[in-house]
Every structure is written in structure tokens, then in C-alpha cells.
Design a protein around this motif. Sequence first.
Motif, PDB file in Angstrom:
ATOM      1  N   GLU A  15       0.842  -1.183   0.072  1.00 19.78           N
ATOM      2  CA  GLU A  15      -0.018  -0.020  -0.200  1.00 19.78           C
ATOM      3  C   GLU A  15       0.942   1.156   0.087  1.00 19.78           C
ATOM      4  OE1 GLU A  15      -3.407   0.410   0.033  1.00 19.78           O
ATOM      5  OE2 GLU A  15      -3.654  -1.702  -0.796  1.00 19.78           O
ATOM      6  N   TYR A  16       1.899   1.189   0.861  1.00 18.19           N
ATOM      7  CA  TYR A  16       2.629   2.269   0.992  1.00 18.19           C
ATOM      8  C   TYR A  16       4.162   2.114   1.241  1.00 18.19           C
ATOM      9  CZ  TYR A  16      -1.737   4.633   1.939  1.00 18.19           C
ATOM     10  OH  TYR A  16      -3.108   5.177   1.812  1.00 18.19           O
ATOM     11  N   THR A  17       5.005   2.887   0.837  1.00 19.43           N
ATOM     12  CA  THR A  17       6.496   2.789   1.167  1.00 19.43           C
ATOM     13  C   THR A  17       7.153   3.939   1.665  1.00 19.43           C
ATOM     14  OG1 THR A  17       6.838   1.159  -0.811  1.00 19.43           O
ATOM     15  CG2 THR A  17       8.879   2.195   0.135  1.00 19.43           C
ATOM     16  N   ILE A  18       7.714   4.086   2.773  1.00 15.70           N
ATOM     17  CA  ILE A  18       8.059   5.338   3.354  1.00 15.70           C
ATOM     18  C   ILE A  18       9.886   5.267   2.999  1.00 15.70           C
ATOM     19  CG2 ILE A  18       8.772   6.395   5.469  1.00 15.70           C
ATOM     20  CD1 ILE A  18       6.025   5.381   6.497  1.00 15.70           C
ATOM     21  N   HIS A  19      10.471   6.126   2.435  1.00 16.31           N
ATOM     22  CA  HIS A  19      12.005   5.928   2.279  1.00 16.31           C
ATOM     23  C   HIS A  19      12.719   6.742   3.472  1.00 16.31           C
ATOM     24  CE1 HIS A  19      11.638   4.432  -1.628  1.00 16.31           C
ATOM     25  NE2 HIS A  19      10.466   5.181  -1.908  1.00 16.31           N
ATOM     26  N   THR A  20      13.751   6.354   4.141  1.00 13.07           N
ATOM     27  CA  THR A  20      14.376   6.747   5.261  1.00 13.07           C
ATOM     28  C   THR A  20      15.928   6.979   4.713  1.00 13.07           C
ATOM     29  OG1 THR A  20      14.807   4.723   6.081  1.00 13.07           O
ATOM     30  CG2 THR A  20      12.880   5.570   6.898  1.00 13.07           C
ATOM     31  N   ILE A  21      16.679   7.708   5.689  1.00  7.63           N
ATOM     32  CA  ILE A  21      18.055   7.889   5.430  1.00  7.63           C
ATOM     33  C   ILE A  21      18.890   6.752   6.120  1.00  7.63           C
ATOM     34  CG2 ILE A  21      17.597  10.142   5.328  1.00  7.63           C
ATOM     35  CD1 ILE A  21      18.812  10.489   8.111  1.00  7.63           C
ATOM     36  N   ALA A  22      18.169   5.553   6.887  1.00 10.23           N
ATOM     37  CA  ALA A  22      19.251   4.634   7.413  1.00 10.23           C
ATOM     38  C   ALA A  22      18.420   3.196   7.644  1.00 10.23           C
ATOM     39  CB  ALA A  22      19.641   5.256   8.784  1.00 10.23           C
ATOM     40  N   SER A  23      18.849   2.259   7.969  1.00 11.39           N
ATOM     41  CA  SER A  23      18.288   1.029   8.190  1.00 11.39           C
ATOM     42  C   SER A  23      17.420   1.240   9.410  1.00 11.39           C
ATOM     43  CB  SER A  23      19.327   0.009   8.469  1.00 11.39           C
ATOM     44  OG  SER A  23      20.171  -0.313   7.261  1.00 11.39           O
ATOM     45  N   ILE A  24      16.060   0.688   9.368  1.00 10.19           N
ATOM     46  CA  ILE A  24      15.249   1.112  10.157  1.00 10.19           C
ATOM     47  C   ILE A  24      15.095  -0.371  11.418  1.00 10.19           C
ATOM     48  CG2 ILE A  24      12.716   1.247  10.698  1.00 10.19           C
ATOM     49  CD1 ILE A  24      14.454   3.686   9.614  1.00 10.19           C
ATOM     50  N   GLY A  25      15.267  -0.210  12.555  1.00 12.97           N
ATOM     51  CA  GLY A  25      15.028  -1.317  13.622  1.00 12.97           C
ATOM     52  C   GLY A  25      13.918  -1.495  14.113  1.00 12.97           C
ATOM     53  N   HIS A  26      13.215  -0.453  14.357  1.00 12.94           N
ATOM     54  CA  HIS A  26      11.826  -0.587  15.320  1.00 12.94           C
ATOM     55  C   HIS A  26      10.754   0.242  14.664  1.00 12.94           C
ATOM     56  CE1 HIS A  26      14.043  -2.715  18.430  1.00 12.94           C
ATOM     57  NE2 HIS A  26      14.884  -2.162  18.228  1.00 12.94           N
ATOM     58  N   VAL A  27       9.524  -0.194  14.469  1.00 12.19           N
ATOM     59  CA  VAL A  27       8.401   0.525  14.097  1.00 12.19           C
ATOM     60  C   VAL A  27       7.233   0.187  15.079  1.00 12.19           C
ATOM     61  CG1 VAL A  27       8.805   0.724  11.652  1.00 12.19           C
ATOM     62  CG2 VAL A  27       7.738  -1.226  12.399  1.00 12.19           C
ATOM     63  N   PRO A  70       5.481  10.352   2.174  1.00 14.85           N
ATOM     64  CA  PRO A  70       6.478   9.196   2.573  1.00 14.85           C
ATOM     65  C   PRO A  70       8.047   9.764   2.551  1.00 14.85           C
ATOM     66  CG  PRO A  70       5.968   8.698   0.256  1.00 14.85           C
ATOM     67  CD  PRO A  70       5.000   9.869   0.704  1.00 14.85           C
ATOM     68  N   TYR A  71       8.073  10.790   2.105  1.00 14.00           N
ATOM     69  CA  TYR A  71       9.619  11.353   1.852  1.00 14.00           C
ATOM     70  C   TYR A  71      10.280  12.413   3.081  1.00 14.00           C
ATOM     71  CZ  TYR A  71       9.150   9.227  -2.674  1.00 14.00           C
ATOM     72  OH  TYR A  71       9.218   8.507  -3.689  1.00 14.00           O
ATOM     73  N   ILE A  72       9.314  12.782   3.914  1.00 17.96           N
ATOM     74  CA  ILE A  72       9.480  13.725   4.953  1.00 17.96           C
ATOM     75  C   ILE A  72       8.699  13.657   6.113  1.00 17.96           C
ATOM     76  CG2 ILE A  72       7.832  15.334   4.265  1.00 17.96           C
ATOM     77  CD1 ILE A  72      10.101  17.542   5.071  1.00 17.96           C
ATOM     78  N   PRO A  73       9.380  13.269   7.571  1.00 11.23           N
ATOM     79  CA  PRO A  73       8.677  12.856   8.666  1.00 11.23           C
ATOM     80  C   PRO A  73       7.515  13.977   8.931  1.00 11.23           C
ATOM     81  CG  PRO A  73      10.880  12.687   9.068  1.00 11.23           C
ATOM     82  CD  PRO A  73      10.721  13.463   7.595  1.00 11.23           C
ATOM     83  N   PHE A  74       6.365  13.424   9.660  1.00 12.98           N
ATOM     84  CA  PHE A  74       5.499  14.281   9.916  1.00 12.98           C
ATOM     85  C   PHE A  74       5.891  15.097  11.323  1.00 12.98           C
ATOM     86  CE2 PHE A  74       1.881  14.936  13.289  1.00 12.98           C
ATOM     87  CZ  PHE A  74       1.155  15.711  12.449  1.00 12.98           C
ATOM     88  N   ALA A  75       6.890  14.532  12.085  1.00 13.29           N
ATOM     89  CA  ALA A  75       7.265  15.059  13.303  1.00 13.29           C
ATOM     90  C   ALA A  75       8.543  14.233  13.771  1.00 13.29           C
ATOM     91  CB  ALA A  75       6.410  14.988  14.697  1.00 13.29           C
ATOM     92  N   ALA A  76       9.346  14.891  14.409  1.00  9.44           N
ATOM     93  CA  ALA A  76      10.696  14.317  14.588  1.00  9.44           C
ATOM     94  C   ALA A  76      11.323  14.602  16.313  1.00  9.44           C
ATOM     95  CB  ALA A  76      11.956  14.691  13.710  1.00  9.44           C
ATOM     96  N   PHE A  77      11.580  13.708  16.686  1.00  9.74           N
ATOM     97  CA  PHE A  77      11.961  13.783  18.317  1.00  9.74           C
ATOM     98  C   PHE A  77      13.600  13.477  18.263  1.00  9.74           C
ATOM     99  CE2 PHE A  77       7.683  12.904  17.842  1.00  9.74           C
ATOM    100  CZ  PHE A  77       7.085  13.506  18.883  1.00  9.74           C
ATOM    101  N   ASN A  78      14.385  14.730  18.695  1.00 11.92           N
ATOM    102  CA  ASN A  78      15.732  14.540  18.364  1.00 11.92           C
ATOM    103  C   ASN A  78      16.643  14.525  20.032  1.00 11.92           C
ATOM    104  OD1 ASN A  78      15.523  14.914  15.744  1.00 11.92           O
ATOM    105  ND2 ASN A  78      15.197  16.948  16.043  1.00 11.92           N
ATOM    106  N   GLU A  79      15.932  14.205  21.126  1.00 14.38           N
ATOM    107  CA  GLU A  79      16.443  13.970  22.269  1.00 14.38           C
ATOM    108  C   GLU A  79      17.659  13.074  22.661  1.00 14.38           C
ATOM    109  OE1 GLU A  79      12.709  16.283  22.588  1.00 14.38           O
ATOM    110  OE2 GLU A  79      13.236  14.252  21.704  1.00 14.38           O
TER     111      GLU A  79
END
Length: 805
Positions: free
Chosen positions: A226-238, A267-276
Motif C-alpha cells: 500500500e505505502y512505502t516510506i523512504h528513510t536515510i538509514a536502516s530501520i530497527g523498530h516501528v 513518505p519522503y519527509i517525517p510528520f514529526a521528529a524527536f531529537n532528544e
Amino acid sequence: MTTFHVTQEGPVNALALNKDFSQVAICGRNVFKVYTIEEDKFREVCNVRASKHLNVGFSCNDVSWSPTDDHYLATAATNGHVSVWNLTKMGKAMQEQDYQDHKRTVNKVNFHASEPNKLISGSQDGTMRYFDIRVKSAVAVFYSNTESVRDVQFSPHSPYAFSAVSDNGSVQLWDIRKPEKYQQQYTAHSGPVFACDWHPEVTWLATASRDRTIKVWDLTNKPTLEYTIHTIASIGHVKWRPQRKYHIASCALVIDCSINVWDVRRPYIPFAAFNEHRDIASGVQWRGDPDIFLSSGRDSTLYHHSFNNASRPAAKANPQGLAVNNNGEIIFARKIPPFQTSASSTSSMTTPTSLAKATVGLMRKISMTQAIDQFHHASSMLQHFSHVNEMANYESESILALSKNYVLSGRSISEMCEHNSVVAREFGKPHLSVVWKIIKTMYGEEFLQNSIHAGSSNREEVAHNNINMSNISSAVIQIESTINSHRETETDQNSKAASDTQAAQFSGGDDETENEDQVDNVGTYTGFPTYLNVRSGLPKGDFSFGENELDMELDSLNAGDCYFLDFHNVYRSYNHADGSDWILPNEAFPIRHEIQDRSPPPEQFPNHHHSPDLHEDTQPIYQVEETSSTLISVSKIPKKSSWDPSSLVVETLKHHAILGDIQTAACVLIVLGDCRKFLKELDEATEEHWLLGYIEMLTSYKLWNNATQIIKLAWLPSVYQLNQQSTRINTNCGKCLKPLQRVGWLCDRCHSSKYALCSICNQVVKGLYVWCQGCSHGGHIAHMKQWVSTKKMCPTGCGHLCEYG
């Protein structure tokens, strides 16, 4: 709620929440604790590792909290153990079960959503084991037939289904009642799949992989992407965001320490990001509230996040983009205001201008099935503009013509610059013609000769250019004394020769020989150019006057050609010399005018020393002495200055490069050859950038031979080594298309040598063989050359338009 955190003794590998989201359990190699979540802090409730009975089972890879009973936790260990913990007990009794069924590291454990005693695990040994915590061993074993199982998740939509993801990129769907074989299997990613998560509302399964994508699969019937999200690194958890159908959170395995919340429709930009986090995040759990979640990380922290503190990457993104190709065509993308209709957007953006016209207008599809969401409704338009004039074609043709006709090697710099100047002028580039003319003037063979002299004078003190002032003073004093003695001698000789005839003045007698010797003695100091050398252009050096030569020269000087009396003229004449020794001129003093009326010798007049007539005649002599004083007043001999054009040349080349004329910059550097050493202000990185840019330009125009010539003429290793890369040409069998491994045309698969025959004469080709890489047909070079001279199609009749045609 606000954002707060607590720091641990070591990295945290996983976390889990209880059923009412009031407590959180965290685990790691050196951490195993339970916290109560308060308004603005974490309060520690239990530290399981405080027990005196520690073992390897206390080092955990994953943790799961029973969704029906708050007393039970399950952990996965690196030694293959799966442990069940009862938080109501203390000490060693807290570990109720310790399953050792797995042979390798256990990657994941997961409690059943509705059965409080059921537990499943996935291991590095490629198996999944189903446990009943009331039983001492596994109830069922599921073999994935893969190298490793990375994640297992019970489905919230079916009490008997669970999913498993593996290192081979596949997803398996199982029924716990049928452990013999999976129900479905499909390849989801091109690399190992590290995590999966079921959507809480619909039958969607999200998978995350090393291929840097998150994919959403609809498993209602046949698995559908249905959808594909492209990220900048390998994803370990969703983890899906509750109460938000299209939102999912993710954290990476490497590089990216942020926790991103995505809208799968954008799919090419996050809705929100948490950088703590300051290191990789290891887990994400939502607190039942879509605006609050917890995360753990390798930076030994546990965070409580609030959406009020999230950053919005979309707000910082560039709302438009532009790209230009080598034909002058433009692709332009821009943000479209929300709710603007496609028709109005197209009409406002596709109005042709005097320079361009829009040929394509594309918009991203906007879904109207959900409530208004500004982030989701963000859309863009892509347009294609092409030139309506012929300027782009003209520039392309000029580049092609110059590339094919420039001479870059094999001749002298002057010859190459002259040739290239003519070529540039013929193809309508007069400014480039001037550039080549200037380069010829500056760096031709004449420049090289002058630069040798200029360089030597600038590097060291040369004796004939830097004259010691004490030597000049002594030389001038010697000149004055010699002048006086010469005049006295001349006066005596004139008195003795009063009876001579007019023609006797040039008879070359003894008195003249003596005078010539005296005059020659005056020129013994070699500090200035010699008079005769500069006057007549003869080779510089010592010389002797022949008979009557000195008097004739004196006569010419007396006739008004005595500009050498001026010191500045002497120096100016020296500056135009070719750099040889600077010789003091023999005639560095005013020559006495010729005596027209011979008077008797002075000895016949008793009062000749007081004679007013003679006093008047000798006035010019004293004026000569005054005039010669200008020579004595010289305080410093100016040095011959040299001009270095390298900075101007470097500036010119950079100017052309900035204007996009990388061709001129690269070609001038190549033509200069060894003279590039004078361009000290030009660094090697810039030279490499220009050469590679020109090679790329030639490649884009398919000028392969010209590009190879540039690589061959390059002097930088990073450029001339390009010819040593990608030199292998793979050939395939024309019948089965298998790559040919042997030397020759015999295929190992179909054992056919059909394609080793010439397509025209049907004889085996011995020696050089030419073939088409499109259809694999070929033959003798001479035969194929003769064929393609009149025809374009393949000679075998396969219908292929061969590349060599």
C-alpha cells in the motif's frame, strides 16, 4: 505532559508498558528495572538486577509485558534463554520460568493479546517457539527455513495468527494451530527485515528493513503493498500511532538518532521528529495517547516524549526545486497552496513566456477520504519547460565543434594557441579567440625565454644588474680625470697640426691613434651599454675603432644625435636590451664639436692663457663638465622589474568556469603543459574539478574519443587513472544470453559456437571479431564494415538495428 528522562547504568535495549500504561519495564545487558510513570518524572519501583542470584538470563535483548496480567514479564537473552518473571515475588523466585529451547540468541518475545499464559519467541537459529508459561518447555516449534528470525508479532485481528520476519527479506504468516508450514510467505524487502508491527485498526502490517524503507502491506487477501516510506538509514523498530490511521513511528539502527513519526501518505519527509537521544534509539512504545510515547536508547536513557516538543521537518523543507539538463530544459517543482484545484493550478503555472513554455504539469494525488489534515494535503506540481529559441542548440553545437577541432597536444604552445584561436573565431566565439591569443602571448616560447632571465634576476642578486655605488663613483672620477687629460692632449695635438690640410684630419696619423687609445681606455668600465652596440645594433662586447671610425661617430653625435647623454635614455635603452651585461658607454660624456677654423697653435701666443677668444671657445668644455654632473648624481640604479601574469590567467580561467564554460578552463590548462607550474594560485582540487567536469560534459555529448583524449592528457592521478577502470567488456551468448566465461564464443550452457561464425560468410572468425552488443551477431571486421556502409539492419535478419550501424 512534558518531556523528561532518566539515565541508566548502561545502554537500554528494549522497553515495555503494562496494560494501563502506568508502568514501564526496561532491559539491557546491565539494566533490568521497572518504573512508575508520574506527572513529570520516573520513579523506580523494582531493580531486578539487585538480586544476589544473577546469571546470563538477566542480560536481555527484549522485554514484553503481559497485556492481561501486570505481574508477568518475559525477556529474551543473548544465550538463547527465554525467561518469565513474576514481579510479585522476590529474589531468585522472581524468575518463574527459564526456557532454554533456542540454540542461539533470542531476538524477540511477545505475549498473546488475549491469552495471558501464551508467549512466542523468535531466535537467531531460524525457529519460533510457542510457550505456555505454566509448562516447563515449548508447546510448539515453527521452522522458518531461514537463517534468522528477527521479529514475531501476534495479530490483533485474529487470535491464531502471527507474523515473522527474517534476514532473507521475507515475511511469513503463521497459524499457531498449524506449526507444520506457514500460511503465506512473500518477499517484502531486498535486505534483512528487522521489525514488523500490526496496525491496531485494519489488517495492515508494517515492515522495516536494512534497505532503508518502511513498507505497509494490506493482508486482507493477497499481500498488497500500500505505502512505502523512504528513510536515510536502516530501520530497527516501528510502532503504529494509536488513533491515527496513517501515522507510524520509527527509529533507526545506525546514523540517525532521531525518532520519526511518519504519515504514510507523504513518505519522503517525517510528520514529526524527536531529537532528544544522543545515540541510537532502541525502542518505542505509545502510552495509549497519540500525543505521548516512551523511548529507550543506547545512550543509557529512558525518555517520556510529548508532541508539544516535536520538531516539524516539513516546515523547514524547501518548498520548490529546479533542475536543468544539458539541452537547456528545465524541470520545476513547487508547492501548491492547500485546496487549490488542479485546474486553477495548471492555468496559473503553464502560461508560456517569451523564453519558455510548460509542457508537462503533474500533481500528487490528494486523498479525500480522511478529515482535513494540512500535512497530508500538502501537494506539489512538477513542470517541464523547454526553450523556444535556438540558443541552447547553438551552444551545444559550439561545444561539439570546439571539442572536435581544438588541438591540445603534439605542437608547441604558440602553435596550439594560434590554431585554437582560429577555430574559436571560425565557430562564432571571438572572445575565446582573444583568450587563446593572450595565452599565446603570455606563455609562448618568447615568454619562456624572458621568464628565465626575469626569474634569475628576481631570485638572486646579479652583478651586472645591481651595480655597487662605490664602483660607480670611482668609475665616474676616473672618467672625469680621463676627460681632462684627453682634452689637454687634444689641444696640444691640434696646435701641432695647425698647418695640416683639411683632408689630413682623417689621415690616421699617430696623434689619432693615441686619441683612440685614450678614448678606448675611457670605456674600460662595463657598467652601461656600449655606445656602438646600442646605436648600430651590433653584438655586444669589446671592440676597437677602425681607421677614422671614431671621428665619424663623433661627427654624427655633434650633428645632433647625442641623446645618449641623458642617463634615463641610457637606462631605457638598457631596459629594452636582451639582458646581457650592462656596459658603461665609451661616449658617456658630451663630444666636443668639430673645429671648423683651424687657428695657430697656442704656443705662438704669449698670453694664450688669458686670451678672451680662447676662453670663449672653451666655454662648452666647462658646460660639458656641468652636464656630466648628472651622471654623478645617480644614487641608485633601478632594477629591471618582471611581470608575472599567472594571477591574471588563474582569475580568467575561474571566471570562465563560473560562467559554465568549463571547456575553456580545462583546455587552456592542458595546452599550457609544463607552464602550469607558473599558476601557483591554482590548487590541484580545482584543476581536478575542471577536468572531471569537462570529461563528464564530453560524455554527455557521447564524444567518447575526446573524453578519452582528455583523460590521457591529464596530469593528475585521479583523472588519468580513469582509463584503468571499468575496462572489462562482458559478452553474452546470443542464444541463451548467458555471460561467456571462456576466451572465445563457446557457451557453457547451450554448448553452441554459432555466434563464433561470421554473420556474412558463415566462417569461423580467427583474430579480431566485431559484434553488436544488442543482438550478439557479428563477424569479420572487413565484412561487417562493408555491410554497414550500405545497410543498417543486422545481416542475420534478426531485425535488430545494430549499434555499429
